[in-house]
Design an enzyme around this catalytic site. Structure first.
Site, PDB file in Angstrom:
ATOM      1  N   VAL A   1      39.602  29.930  46.711  1.00  0.00           N
ATOM      2  CA  VAL A   1      40.881  29.049  47.220  1.00  0.00           C
ATOM      3  C   VAL A   1      40.181  28.585  48.622  1.00  0.00           C
ATOM      4  CG1 VAL A   1      43.304  29.312  47.912  1.00  0.00           C
ATOM      5  CG2 VAL A   1      42.440  30.512  45.950  1.00  0.00           C
TER       6      VAL A   1
ATOM      7  N   TYR B   1      45.545  46.945  43.439  1.00  0.00           N
ATOM      8  CA  TYR B   1      45.609  45.539  44.133  1.00  0.00           C
ATOM      9  C   TYR B   1      46.916  45.175  44.041  1.00  0.00           C
ATOM     10  CZ  TYR B   1      44.835  40.489  43.639  1.00  0.00           C
ATOM     11  OH  TYR B   1      44.805  38.988  43.784  1.00  0.00           O
TER      12      TYR B   1
ATOM     13  N   LYS C   1      48.865  44.222  47.756  1.00  0.00           N
ATOM     14  CA  LYS C   1      49.441  42.772  47.690  1.00  0.00           C
ATOM     15  C   LYS C   1      50.898  42.838  48.019  1.00  0.00           C
ATOM     16  CE  LYS C   1      46.037  39.868  46.967  1.00  0.00           C
ATOM     17  NZ  LYS C   1      45.763  39.035  48.184  1.00  0.00           N
TER      18      LYS C   1
ATOM     19  N   ASN D   1      47.293  31.988  37.826  1.00  0.00           N
ATOM     20  CA  ASN D   1      45.914  32.132  37.862  1.00  0.00           C
ATOM     21  C   ASN D   1      45.359  30.811  38.377  1.00  0.00           C
ATOM     22  OD1 ASN D   1      45.515  34.699  35.698  1.00  0.00           O
ATOM     23  ND2 ASN D   1      47.473  33.360  35.257  1.00  0.00           N
ATOM     24  N   VAL D   2      44.382  31.043  39.252  1.00  0.00           N
ATOM     25  CA  VAL D   2      43.486  29.866  39.922  1.00  0.00           C
ATOM     26  C   VAL D   2      42.209  29.854  39.301  1.00  0.00           C
ATOM     27  CG1 VAL D   2      43.261  29.019  42.034  1.00  0.00           C
ATOM     28  CG2 VAL D   2      44.555  30.758  42.172  1.00  0.00           C
TER      29      VAL D   2
HETATM   30  P1  NAP Z   1      37.400  35.160  45.693  1.00  0.00           P
HETATM   31  O1  NAP Z   1      36.814  33.732  45.433  1.00  0.00           O
HETATM   32  O2  NAP Z   1      37.066  36.443  45.538  1.00  0.00           O
HETATM   33  O3  NAP Z   1      37.098  35.226  47.449  1.00  0.00           O
HETATM   34  C1  NAP Z   1      37.518  36.534  48.166  1.00  0.00           C
HETATM   35  C2  NAP Z   1      37.002  36.161  49.389  1.00  0.00           C
HETATM   36  O4  NAP Z   1      37.606  37.178  50.323  1.00  0.00           O
HETATM   37  C3  NAP Z   1      35.625  35.796  49.920  1.00  0.00           C
HETATM   38  O5  NAP Z   1      35.752  34.978  50.772  1.00  0.00           O
HETATM   39  C4  NAP Z   1      35.258  36.911  50.461  1.00  0.00           C
HETATM   40  O6  NAP Z   1      34.076  36.748  51.428  1.00  0.00           O
HETATM   41  C5  NAP Z   1      36.427  37.539  51.283  1.00  0.00           C
HETATM   42  N1  NAP Z   1      36.488  38.867  51.494  1.00  0.00           N
HETATM   43  C6  NAP Z   1      36.311  39.921  50.601  1.00  0.00           C
HETATM   44  N2  NAP Z   1      36.400  40.994  51.196  1.00  0.00           N
HETATM   45  C7  NAP Z   1      36.107  40.977  52.545  1.00  0.00           C
HETATM   46  C8  NAP Z   1      36.218  41.818  53.520  1.00  0.00           C
HETATM   47  N3  NAP Z   1      36.046  42.967  53.495  1.00  0.00           N
HETATM   48  N4  NAP Z   1      36.138  41.137  54.596  1.00  0.00           N
HETATM   49  C9  NAP Z   1      36.144  39.727  55.003  1.00  0.00           C
HETATM   50  N5  NAP Z   1      36.427  39.118  53.621  1.00  0.00           N
HETATM   51  C10 NAP Z   1      36.441  39.535  52.584  1.00  0.00           C
HETATM   52  O7  NAP Z   1      38.926  34.935  45.949  1.00  0.00           O
HETATM   53  P2  NAP Z   1      40.005  33.869  45.815  1.00  0.00           P
HETATM   54  O8  NAP Z   1      39.931  33.815  44.221  1.00  0.00           O
HETATM   55  O9  NAP Z   1      39.658  32.652  46.437  1.00  0.00           O
HETATM   56  O10 NAP Z   1      41.367  34.403  45.938  1.00  0.00           O
HETATM   57  C11 NAP Z   1      41.929  34.080  47.349  1.00  0.00           C
HETATM   58  C12 NAP Z   1      43.199  34.768  47.602  1.00  0.00           C
HETATM   59  O11 NAP Z   1      43.889  34.345  46.174  1.00  0.00           O
HETATM   60  C13 NAP Z   1      43.122  36.316  47.500  1.00  0.00           C
HETATM   61  O12 NAP Z   1      44.022  36.770  48.103  1.00  0.00           O
HETATM   62  C14 NAP Z   1      43.664  36.631  45.945  1.00  0.00           C
HETATM   63  O13 NAP Z   1      44.253  37.774  45.740  1.00  0.00           O
HETATM   64  C15 NAP Z   1      44.842  35.438  45.738  1.00  0.00           C
HETATM   65  N6  NAP Z   1      44.717  34.959  44.256  1.00  0.00           N
HETATM   66  C16 NAP Z   1      43.847  34.580  43.519  1.00  0.00           C
HETATM   67  C17 NAP Z   1      43.909  34.365  42.353  1.00  0.00           C
HETATM   68  C18 NAP Z   1      42.751  33.905  41.336  1.00  0.00           C
HETATM   69  O14 NAP Z   1      42.987  33.595  40.282  1.00  0.00           O
HETATM   70  N7  NAP Z   1      41.463  33.749  41.922  1.00  0.00           N
HETATM   71  C19 NAP Z   1      45.281  34.247  41.774  1.00  0.00           C
HETATM   72  C20 NAP Z   1      46.293  34.719  42.703  1.00  0.00           C
HETATM   73  C21 NAP Z   1      45.806  35.172  43.868  1.00  0.00           C
HETATM   74  P3  NAP Z   1      32.685  36.586  51.035  1.00  0.00           P
HETATM   75  O15 NAP Z   1      32.427  35.809  49.697  1.00  0.00           O
HETATM   76  O16 NAP Z   1      31.991  36.060  52.088  1.00  0.00           O
HETATM   77  O17 NAP Z   1      32.140  38.128  50.558  1.00  0.00           O
END
Ligand code: NAP
Length: 952
Positions: free
Chosen positions: A552, A677, A681, A714-715
């Site tokens: 995201v 999780y 959240k 779901n993204v």
């Molecule tokens: P993602 O691709 O897994 O990326 C997670 C991000 O969080 C990465 O930039 C990672 O950094 C960072 N991160 C993880 N642990 C960390 C820590 N301890 N300290 C600092 N940074 C940390 O996630 P996403 O899919 O973009 O999701 C973004 C948000 O949307 C999340 O809050 C997720 O719960 C929510 N969301 C996602 C989906 C989905 O389908 N993907 C759906 C609903 C909600 P590094 O990569 O540099 O390690």
């Protein structure tokens, strides 16, 4: 109101009065309190041994310090000021507050005051001096000579002074960007700088501790000499590699014992976590300064613990600094004296603009583009504007015959002449006084820089447009090009934390004194002489995006990059876990102190698909709880204006009715598979409400934050996690399909299978990451509720996993490959459906258009995680002999002939490493590589030019 419409003399009177306004000083309540406290302490002390305390107040302004002195025990105070309207104002204020008997306000400079028994201003020398005579450089308003005169002529030898002492501090910092504001290196220059708006480690790196460079005891004549010079030895606290600049600020010991200190030090020098850019007292009227060392080298290479000597000089009004190798060397420099003339007619701000390399590069690029698009015939360019390097830049382009510069004044002529000489382009630059010096139809390009030395407000510079239109049409060729040819005026409402005080009333209660008379005076002066608009520099408003390296975060970055103009006023900072582990409070605090965001988009989370959640609930719970708590706490502490966190539809209750909406998050336990999780959240929503309650109950109104959350379904999209074991549905399927297709191709097969875990029957709403990014930015700008909002396609767009898998299959299927679906029912399906209602979003944005899923899946560039060969084609492979010959050619000229010789004692290494650039050619079939002889020629030229600094 303009000079033409009012009597000129009156206008100037009101102008000087309006400009003398010092409401920002009087609104600095920290300053007022420190003065009052020091005056009270001084009077209490004096009263122990003096019966009759006589005070003097120099530059009294509103009379505030005199009134503080009398209220604290002085029997009489003689106050003086050299500006008559202010004297009358102070007299009225003194009278209003009931101090007419004990305070006499005199219209005189302090060195005109007379002392003696016969009708003099002071019947004897005074016992106490209260004064505020300082500017950003401390001494710029003549404080030293004023104190010297007072000590010699107005005060008793034992007199106490408030303030009693001042120290000027300097610190060396390494900074390419701050240094770049001083391209005119022969001149030692100073820039006023609001240092508390700079970010340590980003805008600069501290490389030494602060050192005191000058100290003034205001009642000790030996420290008040007209001139002084010192060698300051700074010790580096770390390795240095880059340009150095000197930061300067000052402090005042307000009382005679140095207990009460007024400091202009920037926040990072305190080494106390309680003092940061937010909590440091507002003091925009005494900001800090940057000095540029008159150094031989711009680039310093030093190891930690090395000493760097700086020669600090001052006269009565200014400071200047040189790098000094020799302790005994005494520069005969007379301080900053403009030798080039530029500084006499161009403001500091304009000098910074001219020095800004990135700005010059943009002009260069624009002229280059125009030049490249021009027909081969050369033409003349006409330049219109003040103090600009644009004509110098334009002169280097071959199709521009001459740059005719319209110089209406001597300064502009001198500016252009001297810069064209120093750049060796005087032959191509011609100064003209009027358009009639131009031959008919000879100007094919009109260049201008929308900047005028006498302009104030941004739109004043659009005067350029008026000048363009005044060019007689006969001198322009038929296809004349204008640069610039378009202007946008942008506006944004901004809430200032403190800056508004500069213009606000000082009021009826300044430490208990009524100063409203001053407000009336300044208001009427401004009404007579000022426009209703005032110009102010705006500094940027950082948006911190945690999780900026994830799916995201990257999508937000690409939306922001694609719409740069729209986001001009924000500066986005995208961070990942390498920048700070947000589950660690110390690291999170350090990050926030570094970025000092006004807005936070909080995406960081430990995120996983169904199977990694199932196995690691404890880890998901603890890690995400800490991350969220730390980010929200820091956002609260730093008074972030809005913090948007990301929830997810998978955190909703397992047993619930469908469709789910925003009100149902907490109505039952989540699904067992991902309870860790989910609860972490859910706590974000709880924290958002708790902070909101706290803020509402905080009577100080210190926190005006909006902490809210969004709930995406779901993204999917580029930069997702495509690891089959840990990924979400669509990236998992894409990764599996890619693997199956690649393996099949390697075996020469034309069919492959995509195996889907589970029955494929569960249903989901999928949102393309770019759509989600756009919606999150909308939330940033426009959504003001604390309650969450679901960001999702509608219920009608919910599809089964089977359908999603089919879209993946379609994206991978072509004439050479057929992909089939298979379902492995040994795997569980997880929750069957989680249909979410996007009604709330639709109320706000009824017309938002989501990207169709097949387009999103197609655009999702999975291959990006695999490498791509960036190379010329196999047919362009050449031998080392051929490459060497090209180098020889590039070095050979009439004076030098270079021959090739081969030393066969050396081995040849691998004979060939031919690479196939087919993948690149698929993306970019028409990309034109620079011919190798051109590339080698340019590289040789660069090397010759930069031999001394090249990495050899
Ligand atoms: P993602 O691709 O897994 O990326 C997670 C991000 O969080 C990465 O930039 C990672 O950094 C960072 N991160 C993880 N642990 C960390 C820590 N301890 N300290 C600092 N940074 C940390 O996630 P996403 O899919 O973009 O999701 C973004 C948000 O949307 C999340 O809050 C997720 O719960 C929510 N969301 C996602 C989906 C989905 O389908 N993907 C759906 C609903 C909600 P590094 O990569 O540099 O390690």
């Amino acid at each position: 109101m303009s000079c033409d419409s009012v009597d000129e003399q009156m206008y100037e009177f009101w102008q000087s009065l309006a400009r003398s306004a010092f409401g920002d000083m009087v609104n600095d309540s920290d300053r007022n309190k420190l003065y009052f406290k020091a005056i009270q302490k001084t009077m209490t002390h004096l009263k122990t041994y003096k019966e009759d305390i006589l005070g003097v107040d120099i530059g009294t302004g509103t009379g505030l310090l005199s009134m503080m002195a009398v209220k604290s025990g002085a029997h009489r105070v003689v106050a003086c000021d050299c500006f008559e309207p202010i004297v009358r104002c102070a007299q009225s204020i003194v009278q209003t507050n009931g101090f007419s008997d004990s305070i006499q306000v005199i219209h005189k400079r302090s060195d005109e005051l007379t002392v003696g028994s016969d009708g003099c201003d002071l019947e004897r020398r005074a016992d106490v001096l209260v004064a505020e005579l300082f500017d950003t450089e401390l001494i710029g308003e003549g404080a030293i000579s004023t104190y010297r005169h007072a000590v010699q002529n107005l005060l008793t030898p034992e007199a106490l002074l408030v303030p009693s002492r001042a120290r000027i501090y300097c610190q060396l910092v390494q900074s390419e960007s701050l240094f770049s504001y001083n391209q005119f290196r022969d001149n030692i220059q100073i820039n006023d700088q609001l240092m508390n708006a700079l970010k340590p480690n980003e805008d600069f790196i501290v490389v030494t501790e602060p050192e005191v460079v000058f100290e003034f005891e205001f009642n000790n004549l030996s420290t008040l000499q007209p001139k002084d010079r010192k060698i300051i030895k700074f010790k580096t606290t770390r390795d240095v590699s880059g340009p150095l600049v000197l930061f300067m600020w000052w402090t005042l010991d307000m009382d005679f014992e140095g207990e009460i200190v007024l400091s202009c030090a920037p926040f990072w020098t305190y080494n106390q976590s309680s003092i940061n850019s937010e909590t440091i007292p507002w003091r925009d009227h005494w900001i800090q300064s940057i000095y540029y060392l008159s150094a031989k080298n711009r680039h310093f290479d030093l190891k930690a613990n090395e000493t760097i000597k700086v020669e600090a000089n001052r006269d009565e009004y200014s400071l200047w600094f040189n790098e000094s190798d020799d302790e005994n060397y005494c520069s005969d420099s007379l301080g900053f004296q403009c030798k080039c003339g530029l500084h006499l007619f161009v403001s500091r701000t304009r000098i910074s603009m001219i020095s800004d390399v990135s700005r010059l590069k943009r002009y260069n690029k624009a002229i280059e583009d125009i030049h490249n698009s021009m027909a081969n015939d050369s033409t003349n360019a006409l330049f219109i504007g003040d103090s600009s390097l644009v004509p110098i830049i334009a002169s280097k382009y071959t199709k521009i015959k001459k740059v005719l510069c319209l110089a209406k004044n001597k300064q502009t002529e001198d500016f252009i002449t001297s810069y064209s000489k120093s750049n060796g382009c005087e032959d191509k630059i011609e100064i003209i006084r009027d358009f009639d010096q131009i031959e008919d139809k000879t100007v094919g390009l009109v260049l201008g820089e929308p900047y005028f030395n006498c302009s104030d407000l941004p739109w004043d510079h659009i005067h350029i447009w008026h000048l363009f239109h005044n060019i007689p049409s006969n001198v322009l060729s038929n296809d004349v090009i204008l640069m610039p040819n378009k202007a946008l005026i942008k506006a944004i409402p901004i809430e200032f934390d403190n800056l508004w005080k500069i213009n606000s009333d000082v009021g009826s209660d300044v430490e208990g004194f009524d100063l409203r008379f001053y407000d009336q005076l300044i208001k009427s002066a401004k009404a007579e002489s000022d426009a209703s608009i005032e110009s102010h520099p705006l500094w940027e408003y950082p948006v911190l995006v945690t999780g900026g390296t994830g799916l995201v975060g990257r999508a937000i970055e690409s939306v922001v990059n694609a719409n740069k103009e729209e986001f001009d006023c924000y500066s986005f900072v995208f961070i990942g876990s390498k920048d700070a582990d947000l589950s660690d409070e110390t690291q999170t605090r350090a990050l926030f102190q570094r970025v000092r965001p006004n807005y936070v988009i909080h995406l960081a989370a430990l995120v996983g698909g169904l199977f990694s959640n199932l196995n690691n609930n404890l880890q998901f719970l603890r890690k995400n709880l800490s991350i969220n708590d730390n980010v929200l706490l820091m956002s609260h502490e730093m008074n972030v204006k809005k913090c948007i966190s990301c929830l997810s539809t998978c955190i909703f209750p397992d047993k619930t009715s469908y469709p789910i909406d925003e009100s149902m998050i907490h109505l039952g336990p989540p699904h067992d598979s991902n309870f860790g999780y989910s609860y972490a959240k859910r706590m974000i929503d709880v924290l958002n409400k708790a902070y909101h309650n706290y803020n509402c109950n905080d009577s100080t109104g210190a926190h005006k934050t909006v902490f809210t959350s969004v709930i995406p379904t779901n993204v999917f999209g580029s930069y997702d996690n495509f690891n089959v074991d840990h990924s979400h549905v669509i990236p998992g399927l894409i990764a599996k399909a890619y693997k199956a297709v690649t393996e099949a191709k390697q075996k020469g097969a034309k069919n492959a299978k995509l195996v889907v875990f589970g029955s494929g029957e569960p249903k989901r709403q999928f949102i393309y990451s770019i759509d989600l990014a756009k919606l999150i930015i909308w939330v940033l700008k426009s959504y003001e509720e604390i309650d969450p909002i679901i960001l999702s396609v509608g219920e009608e767009d919910e599809i089964s996993i089977r359908e999603a898998a089919q879209e993946v299959v379609n994206a991978f299927t072509d004439d050479h490959m057929k992909l089939e679906l298979e379902f492995d029912r040994n795997y569980s399906d997880g929750q069957f459906k989680k249909t979410a209602n996007n009604g709330k979003l639709r109320k706000y944005l009824p017309d938002f258009e989501f990207t169709p899923i097949h387009v999103g899946i197609k655009e999702t560039s999975y291959e990006e995680i695999d490498p791509i060969i960036l190379s010329v084609g196999e047919e362009d492979e050449i031998s080392i002999r051929e490459a060497a010959q090209l180098i020889v050619n590039a070095f050979t000229d009439d004076d030098m002939k270079l021959e090739l010789e081969f030393d066969r004692n050396y081995s040849d290494g691998q004979f060939k490493k031919t690479a196939n650039n087919g993948k690149l050619r698929k993306y970019l079939p028409d990309f034109q590589f620079t011919p190798i002889h051109v590339g080698i020629k340019e590289t040789v030229e660069w090397f010759r030019h930069n031999y001394s600094t090249a990495r050899i």
